[in-house]
Design a protein around this motif. Structure first.
Motif, PDB file in Angstrom:
ATOM      1  N   ALA A  74      26.042 -18.320  23.132  1.00 40.22           N
ATOM      2  CA  ALA A  74      24.550 -18.776  23.085  1.00 40.22           C
ATOM      3  C   ALA A  74      23.737 -17.511  22.248  1.00 40.22           C
ATOM      4  O   ALA A  74      22.947 -17.653  21.192  1.00 40.22           O
ATOM      5  N   LEU A  75      23.686 -16.410  22.877  1.00 39.39           N
ATOM      6  CA  LEU A  75      22.923 -15.253  22.712  1.00 39.39           C
ATOM      7  C   LEU A  75      23.319 -14.770  21.363  1.00 39.39           C
ATOM      8  O   LEU A  75      22.632 -14.133  20.714  1.00 39.39           O
ATOM      9  N   GLY A  76      24.702 -14.986  20.777  1.00 36.61           N
ATOM     10  CA  GLY A  76      25.382 -14.427  19.761  1.00 36.61           C
ATOM     11  C   GLY A  76      25.062 -15.583  18.437  1.00 36.61           C
ATOM     12  O   GLY A  76      25.223 -14.891  17.234  1.00 36.61           O
ATOM     13  N   ALA A  77      24.895 -16.550  18.870  1.00 34.64           N
ATOM     14  CA  ALA A  77      24.858 -17.736  17.680  1.00 34.64           C
ATOM     15  C   ALA A  77      23.584 -18.386  17.596  1.00 34.64           C
ATOM     16  O   ALA A  77      23.750 -19.658  16.650  1.00 34.64           O
ATOM     17  N   ASN A  78      22.741 -18.626  18.482  1.00 34.09           N
ATOM     18  CA  ASN A  78      21.689 -19.380  18.737  1.00 34.09           C
ATOM     19  C   ASN A  78      20.922 -19.481  17.293  1.00 34.09           C
ATOM     20  O   ASN A  78      20.353 -18.392  16.627  1.00 34.09           O
ATOM     21  N   THR A  79      20.496 -20.667  16.658  1.00 31.55           N
ATOM     22  CA  THR A  79      19.726 -20.485  15.420  1.00 31.55           C
ATOM     23  C   THR A  79      18.297 -19.997  15.689  1.00 31.55           C
ATOM     24  O   THR A  79      17.789 -19.334  14.830  1.00 31.55           O
ATOM     25  N   ASP A  80      17.581 -20.412  16.825  1.00 30.66           N
ATOM     26  CA  ASP A  80      16.268 -19.937  17.067  1.00 30.66           C
ATOM     27  C   ASP A  80      16.320 -18.212  17.340  1.00 30.66           C
ATOM     28  O   ASP A  80      15.573 -17.427  16.523  1.00 30.66           O
TER      29      ASP A  80
END
Length: 467
Positions: A74-80
């Motif tokens: 998530a920390l590598g791909a999250n859109t926000d």
């Protein structure tokens, strides 16, 4: 120029790169300096907490490799976070743009013209001329206007960086929350299925007793109603699990249908087997990205007072220009060459009331930034104290519900035995089983809420943004 302004300008020139306006320092009256903000938390003495530093990656306290992997993804791909990273790159580019104001600026100009005296015959083409030149200018920044502008831009960029870090805090916490929600939904489903199995056994016994003449149709109907009521709870738990899985996928930068399918069967949510490390108020203030963002915004606003104050003084730069001007027929001749060298001065002296108003505006903006900084600090402390208290009280409630569930299970078992041998009526059995159903549902909901409260604590503490 009055005597005071001239003396100030002379002092700036002699001191080199001195900058007008206040030098930033954290105000003594800021809320972060209060002893009550720096000390231990009011709820920190509860048995579920320990005064120890919060780990940078707090989710590793759960010892769940699957959770670690989801948060890393998530920390590598999250859109926000991608948006926040782009905003930070833009802010850094603004700093570079402002810093370029200290460099030599150049300009090249060129043009042609046709001129003809009005006494000349109308059929003549006139004289074709040209003008080619190059100009250089180097700002001395005697008042420190550019230096203060760079300082303000850097403060803004650091505030944007802190805002990006705050997004990381949220992404890590919500990923953990969504994963735990999916697992706890399955845990609730399992509890409902256990109760449903027990009620179906009761229904089966009741039907056999009716066929043997020891029961009534009314008893069967009531047993069937209990089964139906428990079955009605299952769809809601499945919907909760599905929503958590979709939320988890979105946080990881995936399409909802691409959720981690292995979580669909997870029945054991991440569990904390040790007291939560929470530190103190001083550590919280240093760690919370939103507090850091507000402080950097205050620093930038303070620097802008200097930018406005510098407009009281002349802006001086060293400049030079060279070029050729004349008719095209004499292009390149020595007579066409021209050159100039000397200081360039711009000054808005007639508009001093306007500048004073701009300084007042900048000062008011800095006061507002300080108030916002104080508000952010106090809100961070409030959120943390609230999260700590809510977790501690839910832990107490969870322990009481566990005792209640154990007692209800014993009572239901006793009622089933008594009813089987005809020593109690069917209503007593149904009442005992209904109590067990309620106790198990309440305990499962509390188990889920307890994990949710843990995530609230970690999110309020502001951990998880560190790279």
């Amino acid at each position: 120029m009055n005597r005071r302004s001239f003396g100030a300008l002379l002092g700036l020139a002699l001191s080199g790169c001195a900058a007008v306006g206040p030098n930033y320092a954290l105000p003594d009256r800021a809320a972060v300096n209060r002893p009550s903000a720096q000390g231990a938390f009011a709820s920190g003495g509860e048995k579920g907490f320990v005064d120890a530093p919060l780990p940078d990656h707090w989710w590793q306290l759960y010892g769940d490799a699957r959770l670690d992997g989801y948060i890393t993804e998530a920390l590598g791909a999250n859109t926000d976070l991608r948006v926040a990273d782009a905003n930070l790159r833009r802010a850094d580019a603004v700093v570079a743009e402002v810093a370029a104001g200290r460099m030599i600026s150049t300009g090249i100009s060129g043009g042609t013209s046709v001129s003809r005296p009005y006494t000349t015959g109308g059929s003549l083409p006139g004289v074709v001329g040209y003008d080619l030149g190059i100009a250089l200018a180097y700002p001395l920044d005697l008042s420190g206007r550019i230096a203060r502008a760079i300082e303000a831009a850097r403060g803004d960029a650091e505030a944007v960086e802190a805002a990006r870090d705050n997004v990381r805090v949220t992404v890590a916490a919500e990923t953990a929350r969504s994963y735990a929600a999916a697992c706890t939904a399955n845990m609730v489903l399992a509890a409902n299925n256990r109760v449903l199995a027990l009620q179906r056994q009761t229904l089966d016994v009741t039907q056999r007793l009716q066929r043997g003449g020891r029961g009534t149709a009314f008893d069967v109907t009531r047993a069937q109603t209990a089964v139906d009521q428990s079955e009605a709870l299952i769809p809601a738990a499945i919907a909760t699990r599905t929503a958590a899985l979709y939320r988890l996928a979105t946080l990881m930068g995936r399409a909802p249908a691409d959720y981690p399918h292995e979580v669909e069967a997870c029945t054991t949510p991440p569990a904390m087997t040790r007291p939560l490390p929470i530190g103190d108020g001083a550590a919280l203030i240093r760690r919370r990205p939103d507090v850091r963002a507000a402080e950097r915004t205050l620093a930038a606003a303070t620097a802008r007072i200097g930018v406005a104050t510098a407009n009281l003084y002349p802006q001086v730069s060293l400049g030079g220009s060279a070029g050729f001007t004349g008719p095209v027929s004499a292009f390149g001749s020595g007579n066409a060459f021209h050159m100039a060298l000397g200081p360039l001065i711009t000054w808005s002296f007639p508009n001093r009331p306007v500048v004073r108003a701009q300084i007042a505006q900048a000062g008011a903006a800095a006061d507002a930034a300080l108030a916002s900084f104080d508000s952010t600090t106090l809100e961070a402390l409030r959120q943390t104290e609230t999260a700590l208290s809510a977790y501690a009280r839910e832990a107490d409630r969870n322990a009481a519900l566990a005792r209640s569930q154990a007692s209800a299970a014993t009572a239901a078992d006793q009622a089933a035995r008594l009813y089987k041998f005809g020593r109690t009526d069917f209503l007593s059995l149904l009442t005992a089983q209904a109590s067990l159903t309620t106790a198990q549902a309440n305990l499962a909901a509390s188990d889920a809420l307890l994990i949710d409260r843990q995530v609230d604590v970690f999110k309020a503490l502001g951990g998880g943004w560190q790279q």
